[in-house]
Structure formats: C-alpha cells, structure tokens
Design a protein around this motif. Structure first.
Motif, short mmCIF file in Angstrom:
data_model
loop_
_atom_site.label_atom_id
_atom_site.label_comp_id
_atom_site.label_asym_id
_atom_site.label_seq_id
_atom_site.Cartn_x
_atom_site.Cartn_y
_atom_site.Cartn_z
N LEU A 69 0.84 -1.19 0.00
CA LEU A 69 0.00 0.00 0.00
C LEU A 69 0.88 1.24 0.00
CD1 LEU A 69 -2.99 0.86 0.18
CD2 LEU A 69 -2.71 0.95 2.66
N TYR A 70 0.51 2.22 -0.81
CA TYR A 70 1.25 3.48 -0.93
C TYR A 70 2.68 3.28 -1.44
CZ TYR A 70 -2.51 4.64 2.34
OH TYR A 70 -3.73 4.76 2.95
N SER A 71 2.90 2.25 -2.25
CA SER A 71 4.24 2.01 -2.79
C SER A 71 4.50 2.92 -4.00
CB SER A 71 4.37 0.55 -3.23
OG SER A 71 4.35 -0.32 -2.13
N ASP A 72 5.79 3.15 -4.25
CA ASP A 72 6.19 3.87 -5.46
C ASP A 72 6.35 2.87 -6.59
OD1 ASP A 72 6.26 6.38 -4.32
OD2 ASP A 72 8.34 6.17 -3.67
N VAL A 73 5.62 3.08 -7.68
CA VAL A 73 5.70 2.18 -8.83
C VAL A 73 5.87 2.99 -10.10
CG1 VAL A 73 4.30 0.39 -7.73
CG2 VAL A 73 3.19 2.13 -9.13
N SER A 74 6.44 2.36 -11.09
CA SER A 74 6.47 2.92 -12.44
C SER A 74 5.76 1.94 -13.35
CB SER A 74 7.92 3.13 -12.90
OG SER A 74 8.57 4.11 -12.11
N VAL A 75 4.82 2.42 -14.14
CA VAL A 75 4.00 1.52 -14.95
C VAL A 75 4.01 1.96 -16.42
CG1 VAL A 75 2.50 1.00 -13.00
CG2 VAL A 75 1.86 2.80 -14.58
N VAL A 76 3.84 0.98 -17.28
CA VAL A 76 3.73 1.22 -18.72
C VAL A 76 2.44 0.58 -19.20
CG1 VAL A 76 4.71 0.72 -20.99
CG2 VAL A 76 6.22 1.31 -19.09
N GLY A 77 1.69 1.29 -20.01
CA GLY A 77 0.44 0.73 -20.50
C GLY A 77 -0.19 1.56 -21.59
N LYS A 78 -1.37 1.09 -22.03
CA LYS A 78 -2.11 1.75 -23.09
C LYS A 78 -3.34 2.43 -22.48
CE LYS A 78 -0.68 -1.88 -26.31
NZ LYS A 78 -1.13 -3.04 -27.15
N LEU A 79 -3.58 3.65 -22.87
CA LEU A 79 -4.70 4.42 -22.35
C LEU A 79 -6.00 4.04 -23.06
CD1 LEU A 79 -3.03 7.93 -22.01
CD2 LEU A 79 -3.71 6.39 -20.15
N ALA A 80 -7.07 3.99 -22.27
CA ALA A 80 -8.39 3.69 -22.82
C ALA A 80 -9.42 4.50 -22.05
CB ALA A 80 -8.68 2.20 -22.72
N ILE A 81 -10.65 4.47 -22.52
CA ILE A 81 -11.75 5.16 -21.85
C ILE A 81 -12.72 4.13 -21.31
CG2 ILE A 81 -13.69 6.75 -22.12
CD1 ILE A 81 -12.11 8.15 -24.31
N ASN A 82 -13.00 4.21 -20.02
CA ASN A 82 -13.95 3.32 -19.39
C ASN A 82 -15.29 4.05 -19.24
OD1 ASN A 82 -15.09 1.15 -17.99
ND2 ASN A 82 -14.39 1.93 -16.01
N GLU A 83 -16.34 3.48 -19.82
CA GLU A 83 -17.67 4.09 -19.74
C GLU A 83 -18.56 3.24 -18.85
OE1 GLU A 83 -19.42 5.47 -23.34
OE2 GLU A 83 -17.50 5.58 -24.41
N TRP A 84 -19.18 3.89 -17.84
CA TRP A 84 -20.03 3.15 -16.90
C TRP A 84 -21.11 4.09 -16.38
CZ3 TRP A 84 -21.28 -1.57 -15.54
CH2 TRP A 84 -21.91 -1.81 -14.33
N ASN A 85 -22.37 3.71 -16.58
CA ASN A 85 -23.51 4.49 -16.09
C ASN A 85 -23.43 5.96 -16.54
OD1 ASN A 85 -24.85 2.41 -14.86
ND2 ASN A 85 -24.04 2.82 -12.81
N GLY A 86 -23.03 6.14 -17.77
CA GLY A 86 -22.98 7.49 -18.31
C GLY A 86 -21.74 8.27 -17.94
N SER A 87 -20.87 7.67 -17.14
CA SER A 87 -19.64 8.34 -16.74
C SER A 87 -18.48 7.83 -17.59
CB SER A 87 -19.36 8.08 -15.26
OG SER A 87 -18.11 8.60 -14.88
N ARG A 88 -17.62 8.73 -18.02
CA ARG A 88 -16.48 8.36 -18.85
C ARG A 88 -15.20 8.83 -18.16
NH1 ARG A 88 -16.01 10.75 -23.75
NH2 ARG A 88 -15.60 8.87 -24.98
N LYS A 89 -14.25 7.89 -17.94
CA LYS A 89 -12.98 8.29 -17.36
C LYS A 89 -11.86 7.42 -17.92
CE LYS A 89 -13.38 5.52 -13.12
NZ LYS A 89 -13.31 5.58 -11.63
N THR A 90 -10.66 7.94 -17.81
CA THR A 90 -9.50 7.26 -18.37
C THR A 90 -9.08 6.09 -17.50
OG1 THR A 90 -8.74 9.43 -19.09
CG2 THR A 90 -7.18 7.63 -19.26
N GLN A 91 -8.63 5.03 -18.15
CA GLN A 91 -7.99 3.94 -17.42
C GLN A 91 -6.79 3.45 -18.24
OE1 GLN A 91 -10.77 0.73 -16.83
NE2 GLN A 91 -10.59 -0.03 -18.92
N LEU A 92 -5.87 2.80 -17.55
CA LEU A 92 -4.65 2.32 -18.18
C LEU A 92 -4.68 0.80 -18.25
CD1 LEU A 92 -1.83 3.43 -19.21
CD2 LEU A 92 -0.94 2.62 -17.00
N MET A 93 -4.46 0.26 -19.45
CA MET A 93 -4.36 -1.19 -19.62
C MET A 93 -2.87 -1.55 -19.46
SD MET A 93 -7.50 -1.26 -20.04
CE MET A 93 -7.68 -3.05 -20.13
N LEU A 94 -2.56 -2.23 -18.38
CA LEU A 94 -1.17 -2.45 -17.97
C LEU A 94 -0.42 -3.38 -18.92
CD1 LEU A 94 0.85 -1.85 -15.64
CD2 LEU A 94 0.05 -3.97 -14.57
N GLU A 95 0.81 -2.99 -19.24
CA GLU A 95 1.71 -3.82 -20.03
C GLU A 95 2.90 -4.30 -19.19
OE1 GLU A 95 1.59 -4.85 -23.28
OE2 GLU A 95 -0.42 -4.00 -23.50
#
Length: 360
Positions: free
Chosen positions: A117-143
């Motif tokens: 919990l609360y660790s420092d990480v570096s991540v690489v991934g592809k950005l996508a949009i998650n749509e749920w109940n009319g709400s749209r927000k960014t999410q990262l698909m981890l590589e």
C-alpha cells in the motif's frame, strides 16, 4: 513470430524442465523479456479523456500501427487487489498530485501480492476510456510495471493469520517465546524462524532471504529499527501480533497497587500458582495486571514467592514503583505496541521504509 514441434504428450513435462534448466544455466532466462518501446512519459493529470480521444484518431491499431505506450514514473499505488473469478487479474489506482488513474492488468494478479500500500511504482500501459452508467474516465491497460524500493505489507490482526506460515523464502522474526514454540516449526522448508529475545540476539541476526516477517510485537521498538537498518530487506510483512494487549490494558494505577498490597499484607501463604485467577476475580483486577503488580512487588522486595506461595515481607524500605526494571519494561512494551499495532499503516510504512533505507 512463432515456432512449433510435434512431441509425445508424456514428454512435455521433461522438455519443459530441460528448457527451463538450460535457460537458467546459460543466463538466457534473464534475456528473454521483450523490450518495450515507450512512446512517451505522462503525468497522471495529463491522461485525460480528451487526450485519449485524440489518440484514438490514429486508429485502427494493429501490427503495423501499434497503440501508443505511455510511462507513468514513480507514482503511488493504492487500492491494489486481485479481480476476476480466478483472481488472475490486477486492479489498482495510481495517485500523483491528488489525481487518480485506474489501472487494469490482465494476468497480472500475482503481482498484487508484491505491491505494498502506498508504494512507489512505475508503470507502462495503453490508455483507454472506461464508460459506466454514463460516466467516462481514463484507465490504463497495464503492459509492465516496476516496483520501486522496499515493499511493506500490513498483516496486522487480532490473531496471527494462518496463511502467514505458508510464506516461502522468508525470515520469520518471533519476539514472543510462546508464539515461536507454536508456529516456528510450521514454516515451509524454504523459510527460516528466528527467536530474538534481547539486544545481543538482534546484533547477531543476519537475514537468509530478502523477505522479513515480524510475527509479533517486540518489547522495545529499537529492536525493529536495528534489524531493518542492519539487513535492508526488499519486502517486509508487518503482523506484530500482541498476545497480551498491554496497550489496551495499560498500567495499573496506584489505587490498584495499594489494593493488592493491602490484601497481601493481611493474608498469609497465598497460592499464586494455582489460585491467581480467583484472586484476580476477587480483587476485580485483570489477571495480567495482577501478575504485573506482583512482579513489581517481588523486584522491590515487598513480597517473597516460594514454591508458588506468596507472603509479604515486613518492614521493607519504601521504594518508587516507577523506578523498577519491571515497570520501565512495561512502559517500553506499551509504547512499542502502541506504534506497531495501533498506528495508521501509512505512518508505520513510512517509518519502516526509512529504517530499511538507512545505513549504519
């Protein structure tokens, strides 16, 4: 981009073992990871829905038009957990400057056990949009991801978790003898149990693995500090089980000390070996507090105990209870338990990481 061969089914396990052995012996296993070409580094606040929509104008994506990969470097992980029916996938949040980004890692479930919990990480991934109940927000698909620094995990509970004793390749630290006798022999062959009871044992301790597990709470918080500074573990599991719960019971007040002394002074041949529970009930004092009071009286010389029978000593010079070794030790134990058992995990994690990264 592919290779194949025909082999009898009964030989598959043998081939796999030999290939793994060859890769390990030649160092090939360390070179097999595919190099990831990162297209850019972003701050979490830059990974907006509008940015993803702009990137999607480059579609369709495929072999000759790869979807961009972005690096988020040294960000904080939160809410790390496994998801899916077989718990094979990873879900977590990344936090940077009070901005959040959801991350989904398919087939990364086992990694969840390595991210504190609360660790420092570096991540690489592809950005996508998650749509749920009319709400749209960014999410990262981890590589891929890298975990930075020592990892600290919170396993504190009102009992020692049964699964803890199944942990492979770890050094288990026991400060409590009863816990060591009960659990020390149950560990996997790849792990090691250590019963540390004083400063000398702390000084001589050397880790045999890279993982340190604090099973129970020490009498002195300095012991944990010295262990972390001297050994620099890569992973720490904080259990810090407290069998006696000294912090919750506190230290008996002077009225309770006086009450017990008055009883002892007016009775002879008190059977503390067999009737201590009855005596605690009669005096309306918790049994472990009564044991503590008697221990202080014994150190001062107010009482004697012979073959489990206690009697008062007449005409003993008055001494300060707070100056006894027993009393001072109790204060240290309460202070230690207060911090290791009841502090907020972020405070404990920060302190342990600081010690593990310190030098002698």
């Amino acid at each position: 981009m592919a290779a194949g061969l025909t082999v009898p089914i009964e030989n598959i396990a043998l081939i796999q073992d030999n290939l793994n052995h060859y890769a390990a012996e030649t160092g090939l296993s360390e070179e097999l990871g595919e190099e990831i070409q990162v297209d850019g580094q972003l701050k979490i606040q830059e990974a907006t829905v509008e940015v993803v929509e702009e990137l999607n104008r480059l579609a369709p994506f495929g072999t000759d038009n790869l979807k961009p990969l972005f690096l988020f470097k040294n960000v904080e992980s939160q809410d790390v957990r496994r998801i899916g029916g077989d718990q094979a996938h990873l879900k977590m949040k990344l936090v940077e400057d009070n901005t959040f980004l959801d991350v989904i890692g398919f087939q990364f479930g086992s990694v969840a056990d390595e991210i504190g919990l609360y660790s420092d990480v570096s991540v690489v991934g592809k950005l996508a949009i998650n749509e749920w109940n009319g709400s749209r927000k960014t999410q990262l698909m981890l590589e891929d991801l890298a975990i930075e620094g020592v990892q600290v995990f919170d396993s504190r509970s009102t009992q020692i978790p049964a699964a803890l004793c199944n942990t492979e390749q770890a050094d288990f630290i026991f400060f409590d003898q009863l816990n060591f006798e009960k659990y020390g022999h149950l560990l996997p062959d790849t792990s090691f149990s250590h019963h540390l009871t004083d400063g000398a044992a702390i000084d001589q301790f050397e880790m045999k693995t890279t993982q340190l597990i604090f099973v129970d709470c020490p009498s002195d918080s300095e012991w944990v500090k010295e262990l972390l500074i001297a050994n620099h573990p890569e992973k720490i599991i904080a259990c810090f089980y407290s069998r006696e719960e000294l912090y919750l019971n506190g230290i008996p007040n002077r009225n309770q000390f006086g009450q017990v002394f008055k009883y002892i002074a007016t009775h002879v041949d008190i059977d503390v070996r067999n009737k201590l529970t009855l005596l605690a009930t009669h005096l309306k004092i918790k049994e472990n507090n009564l044991i503590f009071i008697i221990s202080v009286f014994l150190e001062i010389g107010f009482v004697t105990i012979t073959d489990g029978v206690m009697n008062v000593v007449k005409d003993v010079q008055k001494k300060e209870l707070e100056q006894t070794t027993t009393y001072k030790k109790r204060l240290k134990q309460i202070e230690s338990e207060n911090f290791f058992v009841y502090s907020h995990f972020s405070e404990l994690e920060s302190w342990m990481k600081q010690q593990a990264n310190a030098t002698l």
